[in-house]
Structure formats: C-alpha cells, structure tokens
Design an enzyme around this catalytic site. Structure first.
Site, PDB file in Angstrom:
ATOM      1  N   ASP A 109      -7.842  -1.719   6.219  1.00  0.00           N
ATOM      2  CA  ASP A 109      -8.000  -0.145   6.912  1.00  0.00           C
ATOM      3  C   ASP A 109      -7.736   1.002   6.188  1.00  0.00           C
ATOM      4  OD1 ASP A 109      -5.274  -1.371   6.131  1.00  0.00           O
ATOM      5  OD2 ASP A 109      -4.557  -0.013   7.485  1.00  0.00           O
TER       6      ASP A 109
ATOM      7  N   GLY B 239      -4.671  -5.076   7.492  1.00  0.00           N
ATOM      8  CA  GLY B 239      -5.467  -4.204   7.586  1.00  0.00           C
ATOM      9  C   GLY B 239      -6.674  -4.653   8.836  1.00  0.00           C
TER      10      GLY B 239
ATOM     11  N   ARG C 276     -14.071  -7.643   0.424  1.00  0.00           N
ATOM     12  CA  ARG C 276     -13.230  -7.206   1.699  1.00  0.00           C
ATOM     13  C   ARG C 276     -12.807  -5.788   1.380  1.00  0.00           C
ATOM     14  NH1 ARG C 276      -7.759  -5.641   2.669  1.00  0.00           N
ATOM     15  NH2 ARG C 276      -7.202  -6.437   4.560  1.00  0.00           N
ATOM     16  N   VAL C 277     -12.697  -5.300   2.545  1.00  0.00           N
ATOM     17  CA  VAL C 277     -12.013  -4.088   2.507  1.00  0.00           C
ATOM     18  C   VAL C 277     -11.304  -3.891   3.871  1.00  0.00           C
ATOM     19  CG1 VAL C 277     -12.596  -1.269   2.784  1.00  0.00           C
ATOM     20  CG2 VAL C 277     -13.930  -2.463   1.464  1.00  0.00           C
TER      21      VAL C 277
ATOM     22  N   THR D 109       0.653  -1.172   0.016  1.00  0.00           N
ATOM     23  CA  THR D 109       0.043   0.086   0.092  1.00  0.00           C
ATOM     24  C   THR D 109       0.980   1.168   0.119  1.00  0.00           C
ATOM     25  OG1 THR D 109      -1.840  -1.176   1.135  1.00  0.00           O
ATOM     26  CG2 THR D 109      -1.539   1.228   1.749  1.00  0.00           C
TER      27      THR D 109
ATOM     28  N   THR E 187       0.414   0.854   6.873  1.00  0.00           N
ATOM     29  CA  THR E 187       0.480  -0.274   5.895  1.00  0.00           C
ATOM     30  C   THR E 187       0.351  -1.527   6.817  1.00  0.00           C
ATOM     31  OG1 THR E 187       1.490  -1.248   4.036  1.00  0.00           O
ATOM     32  CG2 THR E 187       2.787   0.278   5.351  1.00  0.00           C
TER      33      THR E 187
HETATM   34  N1  ASP Z   1      -3.427  -2.310   4.800  1.00  0.00           N
HETATM   35  C1  ASP Z   1      -3.882  -2.744   3.506  1.00  0.00           C
HETATM   36  C2  ASP Z   1      -4.895  -3.838   3.521  1.00  0.00           C
HETATM   37  O1  ASP Z   1      -5.189  -4.419   4.293  1.00  0.00           O
HETATM   38  C3  ASP Z   1      -2.768  -3.612   2.840  1.00  0.00           C
HETATM   39  C4  ASP Z   1      -1.437  -3.166   2.788  1.00  0.00           C
HETATM   40  O2  ASP Z   1      -0.752  -2.334   3.516  1.00  0.00           O
HETATM   41  O3  ASP Z   1      -0.573  -3.242   1.776  1.00  0.00           O
HETATM   42  O4  ASP Z   1      -5.844  -3.497   2.859  1.00  0.00           O
END
Ligand code: ASP
Length: 328
Positions: free
Chosen positions: A224, A247, A221-222, A193, A244
């Site tokens: 953080d 999540g 799915r969503v 991310t 990051t």
């Molecule tokens: N935090 C992000 C999520 O869970 C993934 C990431 O940080 O790459 O969607």
C-alpha cells in the site's frame, strides 16, 4: 472609557498574535506490529527512540523556519530511511531472493499532486524519487527499472546494493524462509515502514511514506505504501495520512483516502475517522497496522490495532511525544 479602549486594543493584539501563529504540526511513524515490552533490547529501543526524535525534530524545524509541509515530511522520512532500524532505505526488509526493493510515495494536500515509485533498487532516498516524480515528471507513479532510470537522470544519490542490507534483515529472511513452505509469500510479525504527515504555517498538509515492503516478498509484490489513497493521502480540505501495516488490506480498503473522505463527506473529526477505519474497518477485515494523521487545524491522531507502533509527534502547542507501546 479608557478601560474599554485598553480592552479593545488588547483584544486586537491577541487576535493578531493568534493569526501570526497559524498552527503547525508533524507526526511520524516507523511501523506497527507485535511490539511489546521485552521484544526489544534496551539498545534497540534506545536507537529507535533516538532516530524517531531526530526525525521529528528535523521535520518540525522545517516548519518553524517557515518551510512547507512537503519539505518537512521529506526531511523526516530521509532520516528514517537512513536509520537501519526501520524498514525503508538502509535496513529495508529483503525479498525472497535476498535483494532490496523499495516503494515510496508523497502527496501535496494543497494541489492533490502526488508522486510514487515502486520496486526500486539502489536509490538512497526513495522518498526523493517519489517527490521528483511529482514535481519533475507528468506522471504519478513510476516502477522498477524505469523509475531507477528516471532517478539517475535527475541526479539522485545511489548506493551499492549491499549498503542497504543489514545483518538483522538477512537473519529475518533466513528465519522466515526456514519456517515457511515455499507457497507462503508474506510473513511478518511486525511492520516497520516509515512515514510522516505535516501541517505548515500556510495551512498546507502533506503526507509521505517509504518502505521495503514485506520480508520474503516475490514476483514484484507491491504493498500500500506507494499507492495514493491506500498508504498515503493528503487533502487540505480534510487531512494527511501515512499508513503502516499489512498492505494488501490497506489497498483493499483504501485506508488513507477513506479516513480523509469520512472527514469531508460524513463530518467526522480526525480522531473519530482514523479510529473508525483502523479499529473498525481494518479489524473487521483482519488487517493489522496503524496510521498517523493530521488535519488542517493541527489535530493529530495515531491509532493502531497492533500491540505497538513506533511513532512521534510535535503538536501545535509544541508538545513532543515519542512512543512505541500501546500503553506508552
Ligand atoms: N505497508 C507495508 C507494505 O505492505 C508494510 C509495512 O507497513 O511495514 O508493504
């Protein structure tokens, strides 16, 4: 007598110039995880460092030109969204069905205004959509087809679905699906991310985060990243944070807000607070990842509890850092 007068004048001049140079600063990340020397090819590492450098310079330029922290974080994130190395915009990870569904959010530390989009497809710069939700709608979060329709009405740039998909992400999805039984939804050794936090010359903080989420995600799915308080938070009274990592843990522990709250209510400084949450709360819970954070004095913290985190910063003294590994 003359000496005293000279001293007074020079002291006044010094404080005036300090006033003229209110601190500015910016930090960005491109994800955290099992990023160890040897895991990346020389070419990958060069591409990642150069994208981080371009993004941090673009954001910093906005600040040195007298622009706002909001403009600075958007400028930096746009570059990272276009860079195929990172899990945002072009190069985002693929869902279970091989499509791209992106999430993004932004927050203004001066007003606590915020905007977010989740599960959007086709929008070249999801961070622009999040910003438009904040500035051009009465809402904070729009999702899926509704968010896409909103982005169309305000004239944001769209790309074909295939434009977002890289061979690297297609291979990653094949590998994850080959090694998992169908009931396991989330598997990723690292996260990539992107995000940015900034302090502008008017003392305003801003934070922005953009992602494709997690490889092989399904059922809408969503994570953080688009959740205000979890993956993104900014409050001029405390700090600005972009996260990051895994999540689900960042949502449960309201990570970005918790870091700001500890500064406001428990009197911790930025480094102590970010460390307490990332290396205390999250480690205890089993949540891998990291954050970038900046406070109203321009202090920057970039803690992570994984082997590495793609990160860069330019601090109030103009010092530039680009780093990947834990011992960088
Ligand atoms: N935090 C992000 C999520 O869970 C993934 C990431 O940080 O790459 O969607």
């Amino acid at each position: 007598m003359k000496k005293n007068l000279l001293l007074t004048v020079s002291l006044i001049l010094m404080s005036l110039s300090a006033l003229a140079q209110a601190p500015i600063g910016i930090a960005i990340h491109g994800g955290a995880g099992t990023i160890e020397r040897g895991n990346l090819s020389k070419a990958q590492e060069t591409a990642i460092r150069s994208a981080l450098s371009d993004a941090i310079e673009a954001g910093h330029q906005v600040l040195t030109d007298g622009g706002s922290s909001l403009d600075a974080v958007v400028a930096a994130v746009r570059i990272l969204e276009d860079a195929p190395e990172f899990n945002a915009g072009r190069g985002a990870v693929l869902t279970h069905d091989g499509t791209v569904e992106m999430d993004a959010s932004i927050m203004d530390g001066a007003s606590l205004a915020a905007g977010a989009v989740a599960s959007v497809a086709g929008i070249r710069h999801p961070i622009e959509a999040a910003r438009a939700v904040m500035t051009d709608s009465p809402h904070v979060m729009l999702v899926s087809d509704g968010a896409t329709a909103f982005a169309e009405t305000i004239g944001l740039e769209f790309k074909d679905p295939d434009w977002f998909i890289t061979e690297f992400r297609a291979e990653q999805l094949r590998a994850v699906q080959a090694r998992q039984d169908a009931s396991v939804q989330l598997s990723e050794d690292w996260f990539s991310t992107v995000g940015a936090v900034a302090l502008d010359g008017d003392g305003n903080l801003a934070a922005a985060t953009s992602t494709g989420g997690m490889t092989n995600k399904r059922w809408g799915r969503v994570g953080d990243s688009p959740i205000i308080g979890a993956g993104t938070y900014a409050d001029n009274r405390a700090c600005a944070v972009s996260a990051t990592g895994h999540g689900e843990f960042f949502i449960r522990h309201v990570v970005a807000y918790d870091i700001c709250a500890r500064i406001r209510h428990a009197g911790l400084d930025l480094a102590e607070s970010a460390d307490a949450v990332v290396n205390g709360v999250l480690v205890k819970a089993g949540g891998d990842g990291g954050v970038i954070a900046i406070d109203a004095q321009g202090n920057i913290a970039m803690p992570f509890n994984t082997e590495g985190m793609y990160r860069a910063a330019i601090d109030a003294a103009g010092r530039k850092t680009i780093a990947i590994y834990g011992d960088d």
